[in-house]
Design a protein around this motif. Structure first.
Motif, PDB file in Angstrom:
ATOM      1  N   ILE A  65       0.865  -1.184   0.000  1.00  0.00           N
ATOM      2  CA  ILE A  65       0.000   0.000   0.000  1.00  0.00           C
ATOM      3  C   ILE A  65       0.898   1.229   0.000  1.00  0.00           C
ATOM      4  O   ILE A  65       1.734   1.397   0.891  1.00  0.00           O
ATOM      5  CB  ILE A  65      -0.924   0.011   1.230  1.00  0.00           C
ATOM      6  N   PHE A  66       0.717   2.080  -1.000  1.00  0.00           N
ATOM      7  CA  PHE A  66       1.451   3.334  -1.106  1.00  0.00           C
ATOM      8  C   PHE A  66       0.506   4.461  -0.704  1.00  0.00           C
ATOM      9  O   PHE A  66      -0.504   4.685  -1.374  1.00  0.00           O
ATOM     10  CB  PHE A  66       1.935   3.581  -2.539  1.00  0.00           C
ATOM     11  N   LYS A  67       0.809   5.157   0.372  1.00  0.00           N
ATOM     12  CA  LYS A  67       0.003   6.299   0.796  1.00  0.00           C
ATOM     13  C   LYS A  67       0.579   7.544   0.119  1.00  0.00           C
ATOM     14  O   LYS A  67       1.705   7.934   0.398  1.00  0.00           O
ATOM     15  CB  LYS A  67       0.048   6.461   2.312  1.00  0.00           C
ATOM     16  N   MET A  68      -0.203   8.133  -0.744  1.00  0.00           N
ATOM     17  CA  MET A  68       0.239   9.299  -1.501  1.00  0.00           C
ATOM     18  C   MET A  68      -0.209  10.558  -0.760  1.00  0.00           C
ATOM     19  O   MET A  68      -1.378  10.690  -0.423  1.00  0.00           O
ATOM     20  CB  MET A  68      -0.359   9.285  -2.904  1.00  0.00           C
ATOM     21  N   SER A  69       0.715  11.469  -0.529  1.00  0.00           N
ATOM     22  CA  SER A  69       0.350  12.718   0.139  1.00  0.00           C
ATOM     23  C   SER A  69      -0.155  13.722  -0.898  1.00  0.00           C
ATOM     24  O   SER A  69      -0.004  13.526  -2.102  1.00  0.00           O
ATOM     25  CB  SER A  69       1.555  13.294   0.877  1.00  0.00           C
ATOM     26  N   SER A  70      -0.733  14.801  -0.419  1.00  0.00           N
ATOM     27  CA  SER A  70      -1.262  15.812  -1.334  1.00  0.00           C
ATOM     28  C   SER A  70      -0.154  16.497  -2.124  1.00  0.00           C
ATOM     29  O   SER A  70      -0.401  17.095  -3.168  1.00  0.00           O
ATOM     30  CB  SER A  70      -2.075  16.852  -0.569  1.00  0.00           C
ATOM     31  N   SER A  71       1.092  16.413  -1.641  1.00  0.00           N
ATOM     32  CA  SER A  71       2.201  17.044  -2.354  1.00  0.00           C
ATOM     33  C   SER A  71       2.818  16.134  -3.422  1.00  0.00           C
ATOM     34  O   SER A  71       3.693  16.563  -4.161  1.00  0.00           O
ATOM     35  CB  SER A  71       3.283  17.475  -1.364  1.00  0.00           C
ATOM     36  N   CYS A  72       2.357  14.883  -3.514  1.00  0.00           N
ATOM     37  CA  CYS A  72       2.879  13.964  -4.530  1.00  0.00           C
ATOM     38  C   CYS A  72       2.366  14.363  -5.902  1.00  0.00           C
ATOM     39  O   CYS A  72       1.211  14.735  -6.068  1.00  0.00           O
ATOM     40  CB  CYS A  72       2.453  12.530  -4.243  1.00  0.00           C
ATOM     41  N   GLU A  73       3.231  14.288  -6.867  1.00  0.00           N
ATOM     42  CA  GLU A  73       2.847  14.579  -8.244  1.00  0.00           C
ATOM     43  C   GLU A  73       2.534  13.266  -8.945  1.00  0.00           C
ATOM     44  O   GLU A  73       3.316  12.323  -8.890  1.00  0.00           O
ATOM     45  CB  GLU A  73       3.983  15.288  -8.966  1.00  0.00           C
ATOM     46  N   VAL A  74       1.374  13.213  -9.589  1.00  0.00           N
ATOM     47  CA  VAL A  74       0.980  12.034 -10.351  1.00  0.00           C
ATOM     48  C   VAL A  74       1.048  12.395 -11.828  1.00  0.00           C
ATOM     49  O   VAL A  74       0.403  13.341 -12.273  1.00  0.00           O
ATOM     50  CB  VAL A  74      -0.450  11.582  -9.972  1.00  0.00           C
ATOM     51  N   MET A  75       1.843  11.664 -12.573  1.00  0.00           N
ATOM     52  CA  MET A  75       1.973  11.899 -14.015  1.00  0.00           C
ATOM     53  C   MET A  75       1.322  10.731 -14.732  1.00  0.00           C
ATOM     54  O   MET A  75       1.592   9.584 -14.422  1.00  0.00           O
ATOM     55  CB  MET A  75       3.445  12.026 -14.386  1.00  0.00           C
ATOM     56  N   ARG A  76       0.458  11.035 -15.689  1.00  0.00           N
ATOM     57  CA  ARG A  76      -0.271  10.001 -16.420  1.00  0.00           C
ATOM     58  C   ARG A  76       0.054  10.109 -17.901  1.00  0.00           C
ATOM     59  O   ARG A  76       0.113  11.195 -18.449  1.00  0.00           O
ATOM     60  CB  ARG A  76      -1.771  10.147 -16.196  1.00  0.00           C
ATOM     61  N   PHE A  77       0.193   8.955 -18.541  1.00  0.00           N
ATOM     62  CA  PHE A  77       0.492   8.895 -19.968  1.00  0.00           C
ATOM     63  C   PHE A  77      -0.412   7.871 -20.622  1.00  0.00           C
ATOM     64  O   PHE A  77      -0.930   6.975 -19.963  1.00  0.00           O
ATOM     65  CB  PHE A  77       1.966   8.515 -20.190  1.00  0.00           C
ATOM     66  N   GLY A  78      -0.584   7.972 -21.917  1.00  0.00           N
ATOM     67  CA  GLY A  78      -1.411   7.020 -22.636  1.00  0.00           C
ATOM     68  C   GLY A  78      -2.854   7.106 -22.183  1.00  0.00           C
ATOM     69  O   GLY A  78      -3.371   8.171 -21.867  1.00  0.00           O
ATOM     70  N   TYR A  79      -3.516   5.970 -22.131  1.00  0.00           N
ATOM     71  CA  TYR A  79      -4.918   5.917 -21.735  1.00  0.00           C
ATOM     72  C   TYR A  79      -5.128   6.485 -20.334  1.00  0.00           C
ATOM     73  O   TYR A  79      -6.176   7.053 -20.032  1.00  0.00           O
ATOM     74  CB  TYR A  79      -5.431   4.476 -21.806  1.00  0.00           C
TER      75      TYR A  79
END
Length: 91
Positions: A65-79
Motif C-alpha cells: 500500500i502506497f500512501k500518496m500525500s497531497s504534495s505527490c505529483e501524479v503523471m499520467r500517460f497514454g490511456y
C-alpha cells in the motif's frame, strides 16, 4: 489517494481480493488499484488484510500500500491521461 499493488498466486484468492478492492476504488493496472484516501478506508483495508487475507497468503504473495500525500505529483500517460477526475472537454 492510496495505491494498492498485489501479487497473489492463488487465482481464487486473487479474484476475491480484486473484487474487495473494487468496492473502494478502481483498477489502474491488472494488479494495481487507485483508491481515494480517507483514514476510515485505509484502516478498513489494513484491518481486513490482517484479519481476513493475510492468513491465506502463501510465502510468495504480497500486498503493498502506497500512501500518496497531497504534495505527490501524479503523471499520467497514454490511456491513463483520460482517468483524471476533473477531466472536461469543451468543443
Amino acid at each position: 489517494m492510496i495505491i494498492v499493488s498485489y501479487d497473489i498466486s492463488d487465482d481464487k484468492l486473487r479474484a476475491k481480493f480484486a473484487k474487495y478492492l473494487s468496492r473502494f476504488g478502481h483498477r489502474i493496472q491488472y494488479s494495481v488499484f487507485e483508491i481515494d484516501n480517507s483514514p476510515r478506508i485505509v484502516n478498513n483495508i489494513v484491518n481486513d488484510l490482517k484479519n481476513k487475507y493475510e492468513s491465506k497468503f502463501s510465502q510468495t504473495d504480497s500486498v503493498i500500500i502506497f500512501k500518496m500525500s497531497s504534495s505527490c505529483e501524479v503523471m499520467r500517460f497514454g490511456y491513463a491521461k483520460n482517468d483524471e477526475k476533473d477531466f472536461l472537454i469543451i468543443t
